[in-house]
Design an enzyme around this catalytic site. Sequence first.
Site, short mmCIF file in Angstrom:
data_model
loop_
_atom_site.label_atom_id
_atom_site.label_comp_id
_atom_site.label_asym_id
_atom_site.label_seq_id
_atom_site.Cartn_x
_atom_site.Cartn_y
_atom_site.Cartn_z
N PRO A 16 0.97 -1.19 0.03
CA PRO A 16 0.13 0.07 -0.05
C PRO A 16 0.79 1.10 0.01
O PRO A 16 1.95 1.46 0.72
CB PRO A 16 -0.80 -0.15 1.21
CG PRO A 16 -0.24 -1.07 2.14
CD PRO A 16 0.53 -2.09 1.22
N ASN A 17 0.49 2.17 -0.88
CA ASN A 17 0.85 3.64 -0.93
C ASN A 17 2.05 3.61 -1.61
O ASN A 17 2.80 4.48 -2.03
CB ASN A 17 1.00 4.30 0.36
CG ASN A 17 -0.32 4.47 1.10
OD1 ASN A 17 -1.40 4.66 0.39
ND2 ASN A 17 -0.58 3.88 2.40
N ARG A 31 4.94 11.11 -2.79
CA ARG A 31 4.83 10.87 -1.32
C ARG A 31 5.91 11.42 -0.72
O ARG A 31 7.06 10.35 -0.66
CB ARG A 31 4.23 9.63 -1.41
CG ARG A 31 3.95 9.18 0.34
CD ARG A 31 3.89 7.78 0.49
NE ARG A 31 3.71 7.34 1.60
CZ ARG A 31 3.82 6.34 2.23
NH1 ARG A 31 4.39 5.16 1.61
NH2 ARG A 31 4.12 6.08 3.61
N TYR A 61 10.95 9.00 0.72
CA TYR A 61 10.91 8.15 -0.38
C TYR A 61 11.57 8.57 -1.78
O TYR A 61 11.78 7.74 -2.78
CB TYR A 61 9.36 7.86 -0.64
CG TYR A 61 9.00 7.36 0.49
CD1 TYR A 61 9.25 5.99 0.93
CD2 TYR A 61 7.87 7.89 1.37
CE1 TYR A 61 8.69 5.41 2.04
CE2 TYR A 61 7.57 7.41 2.38
CZ TYR A 61 7.92 6.17 2.96
OH TYR A 61 7.15 5.61 3.79
N ASN A 92 8.10 -5.29 -0.46
CA ASN A 92 7.99 -4.08 0.40
C ASN A 92 6.41 -4.15 0.63
O ASN A 92 5.65 -3.57 0.03
CB ASN A 92 8.41 -2.77 -0.26
CG ASN A 92 8.35 -1.65 0.51
OD1 ASN A 92 7.74 -1.74 1.74
ND2 ASN A 92 9.07 -0.54 0.22
N ALA A 151 3.01 -0.48 4.98
CA ALA A 151 2.13 -0.82 6.46
C ALA A 151 1.59 -2.07 6.80
O ALA A 151 1.50 -2.29 7.93
CB ALA A 151 1.02 0.41 6.48
N GLU A 167 12.46 -9.17 2.46
CA GLU A 167 11.57 -7.86 2.94
C GLU A 167 12.51 -6.58 2.77
O GLU A 167 13.53 -6.55 2.93
CB GLU A 167 11.09 -8.13 4.42
CG GLU A 167 10.43 -7.20 4.90
CD GLU A 167 10.13 -7.24 6.51
OE1 GLU A 167 9.76 -6.27 7.10
OE2 GLU A 167 10.46 -8.34 6.93
N HIS A 177 12.51 -2.35 2.82
CA HIS A 177 11.84 -1.08 3.26
C HIS A 177 12.98 -0.02 2.77
O HIS A 177 14.05 0.07 3.06
CB HIS A 177 11.78 -0.90 4.76
CG HIS A 177 10.75 -2.15 5.59
ND1 HIS A 177 9.33 -1.93 5.09
CD2 HIS A 177 11.03 -3.12 6.10
CE1 HIS A 177 8.76 -3.20 5.88
NE2 HIS A 177 9.87 -3.97 6.05
N ARG A 197 11.88 5.48 12.91
CA ARG A 197 10.78 6.35 12.81
C ARG A 197 9.67 5.76 13.84
O ARG A 197 10.25 5.34 14.98
CB ARG A 197 10.07 5.80 11.21
CG ARG A 197 10.74 6.30 10.35
CD ARG A 197 10.28 5.83 8.82
NE ARG A 197 8.93 6.43 8.56
CZ ARG A 197 8.03 6.33 7.54
NH1 ARG A 197 8.33 5.32 6.70
NH2 ARG A 197 7.05 7.14 7.41
#
Length: 156
Positions: free
Chosen positions: A15-16, A23, A28, A80, A83, A104, A106, A113
Amino acid sequence: MSTNEHSKVLLINGPNLNMIGTREPQIYGYTTLPELETQLTHKAGELQLALSCFQSNIEGEIINQIHKAKSENIDVILINPGAYTHTSIAIRDAFLSVDIPFIEIHISNVFAREPFRHHSYLSDIASGILVGHGLFGYELGLYRAKNIVSSRSSKT
């Protein structure tokens, strides 16, 4: 595997991630997802990997793609999960059901964060984790995928 047959790698973005490039560019960057996918497809070819790319904001579609990877003989998955990293036991169970090695990824350093981003439902079952390398983490994921495929073929 014949010498001209490439190992199959699936890239899943959650998502996103369709919004990268616009964004929060301070986190990013400015490269869009289609631009990133083009760059990665080229790099995969150099590594003799066949890369297919998928993005969804919908958890069930991501799960379906992981299941489909089994029947498509995908060798390695790069993901990735966005969330869903911190919330999805269902995606974890999907990976456990297909027994395909996955990495995985990120973009940001999730440990720098918010505290809720520090937990992953996937990390303990992943073949590797790339955190905080920016978009270069995806390229590093391709190198790790090549390593996984090479080590498997040397054992057969």
